[in-house]
Enzyme design. Structure first.
Site, mmCIF file in Angstrom:
data_model
loop_
_atom_site.group_PDB
_atom_site.id
_atom_site.type_symbol
_atom_site.label_atom_id
_atom_site.label_comp_id
_atom_site.label_asym_id
_atom_site.label_seq_id
_atom_site.Cartn_x
_atom_site.Cartn_y
_atom_site.Cartn_z
ATOM 1 N N TYR A 143 20.689 70.116 17.074
ATOM 2 C CA TYR A 143 20.810 70.544 15.671
ATOM 3 C C TYR A 143 21.626 69.557 14.839
ATOM 4 C CZ TYR A 143 19.707 74.807 18.245
ATOM 5 O OH TYR A 143 19.162 75.718 19.112
ATOM 6 N N LYS A 185 42.002 68.880 39.062
ATOM 7 C CA LYS A 185 42.300 69.883 38.040
ATOM 8 C C LYS A 185 41.573 71.157 38.410
ATOM 9 C CE LYS A 185 44.287 71.308 34.293
ATOM 10 N NZ LYS A 185 45.721 71.686 34.351
ATOM 11 N N ASP A 218 47.562 66.784 35.143
ATOM 12 C CA ASP A 218 48.608 66.797 34.134
ATOM 13 C C ASP A 218 49.977 66.585 34.763
ATOM 14 O OD1 ASP A 218 48.079 69.214 35.355
ATOM 15 O OD2 ASP A 218 48.320 70.433 33.555
ATOM 16 N N ASP A 242 40.418 56.429 35.193
ATOM 17 C CA ASP A 242 40.497 55.557 34.024
ATOM 18 C C ASP A 242 41.824 55.763 33.296
ATOM 19 O OD1 ASP A 242 39.788 53.782 32.041
ATOM 20 O OD2 ASP A 242 38.130 54.976 31.251
ATOM 21 N N ASP A 246 45.460 53.165 33.363
ATOM 22 C CA ASP A 246 46.035 52.626 32.134
ATOM 23 C C ASP A 246 47.490 53.062 31.984
ATOM 24 O OD1 ASP A 246 43.522 51.627 31.688
ATOM 25 O OD2 ASP A 246 43.358 52.382 29.639
#
Length: 352
Positions: A143, A185, A218, A242, A246
């Site tokens: 849409y 997670k 986390d 990823d 970093d």
């Protein structure tokens, strides 16, 4: 003399500067060890896209298949969407050549202070699953332009994919400290992450000499900042790996020095070696880019091609340059890209 055919894609931005600097150093160390490096320059990237509407030619992957390794600089420019630059070059290479391990070592380097006040020596490796996970091609937009517009993106985790990256990480950990951390997670992502945990545990049962610790992403991200020295090998999905790599690179002082290897461990296809940093358009063309990430990626390439002594000598040479105070602007120094590379070449020639 052993000679390797290397495809070179300098790509965009500072890739055009750090790749030639690194090649000059690689040629010097290769000559000292009787290694032939047959460089094949390919002018693919955003300039190629502007001319042809593609990041590489239609037969680009077939061209790369005839090489022993791929040496990549950087990809990305402000005026072309990342979905074009990455999915038009980097990601097809990773998938066509089954480069399912993205190996990212993170280590404290001489003369590169950590932003953490109390950080001790850091030496860890992130093993990122590189072919599936959250970066799948399955999904779409519905849409478009309407109030009910929606986007769907499917994460894909296969038993084959998780097994092979977990096995690689376990074997790597067995040769280091015997400690492996798995990023998960599973308390919030109800299907894929419990599956990841299950398969990783099954693989690690084959490696009783490796201690497995599973940590929620986390909490793991926070712990990497608070207690980075406690980690040795971390295995993670495509997205988690990823981000964590970093973050870990920044914790050691600069993402500009971080290398990576996109590996096909079975060596059925060429592997690709690239720095973690991006194309840095804000400093491109100024001659001040830090070449350490590209140099270190080149050392990983030498090691993968069967030349660990040459790889170690190249790493020692750029570490000696850093320890001697030769640093680029991002590390608080004044050296240009060319000056840093010259210092590294000098160290190789002197055997320091």
């Amino acid at each position: 003399m052993t000679t390797h055919r290397i495809a070179v894609i300098a790509g965009d931005g500072i890739g055009q500067e750090v790749v030639p600097a690194a090649i000059g150093c690689l040629d010097v160390v290769a000559a000292r060890h009787g290694i032939g490096l047959d460089w094949h320059q390919l002018d693919w990237g955003s300039d190629h896209y502007r001319r042809h509407g593609r990041m590489m030619p239609v037969d680009g992957l077939d061209v790369l298949a005839g090489h022993d390794a791929i040496f990549l600089g950087a990809v990305g420019v402000p005026d072309i969407p990342d979905v074009e630059t990455l999915w038009g070059l980097l990601i097809p290479i990773r998938r066509r050549f089954e480069q399912y391990v993205n190996l990212r070592p993170v280590r404290t380097l001489p003369g590169v202070p950590s932003p953490l006040a109390a950080a001790g020596p850091i030496d860890l490796v992130v093993v990122r699953e590189n072919n599936e996970g959250e970066y799948s091609e399955i999904g779409g937009r519905l849409y478009r332009g309407l109030p009910e517009e929606a986007a769907v993106q499917e994460a894909v985790f296969t038993r084959h994919g998780v097994t092979r990256v977990a096995r690689y990480a376990a074997e790597l950990a067995a040769g280091r400290s015997g400690r492996l951390t798995s990023a998960t997670k599973s308390n919030g992502i109800v299907h894929t992450m419990p599956f990841w945990d299950e398969v990783v545990r099954e693989v690690l049962a084959e490696h009783p000499d490796v201690e497995l610790r599973s940590e929620l992403i986390d909490a793991l991200a926070a712990s990497l900042v608070l207690r980075p020295a406690r980690y040795d090998v971390i295995v993670a999905s495509n997205l988690f790996g990823d981000i964590l790599s970093d973050l870990a690179g920044a914790v050691t002082g600069s993402i500009g020095v971080a290398p990576s290897a996109n590996l096909n461990p079975e060596r059925r296809h060429p592997s690709m070696f690239e720095p973690v940093h991006g194309s840095a358009p804000d400093i491109a063309g100024q001659g001040v880019a830090n070449p350490v990430g590209q140099l270190w990626s080149g050392a990983m390439m030498l090691d993968h091609l069967g030349h660990p002594e040459a790889a170690a000598e190249l790493v020692s040479a750029f570490e000696s340059a850093l320890a001697g105070g030769v640093r680029t602007r991002d590390l608080g120094g004044t050296a240009t890209t060319a000056e840093f590379a010259a210092a590294v070449r000098g160290n190789i020639e002197e055997g320091t």
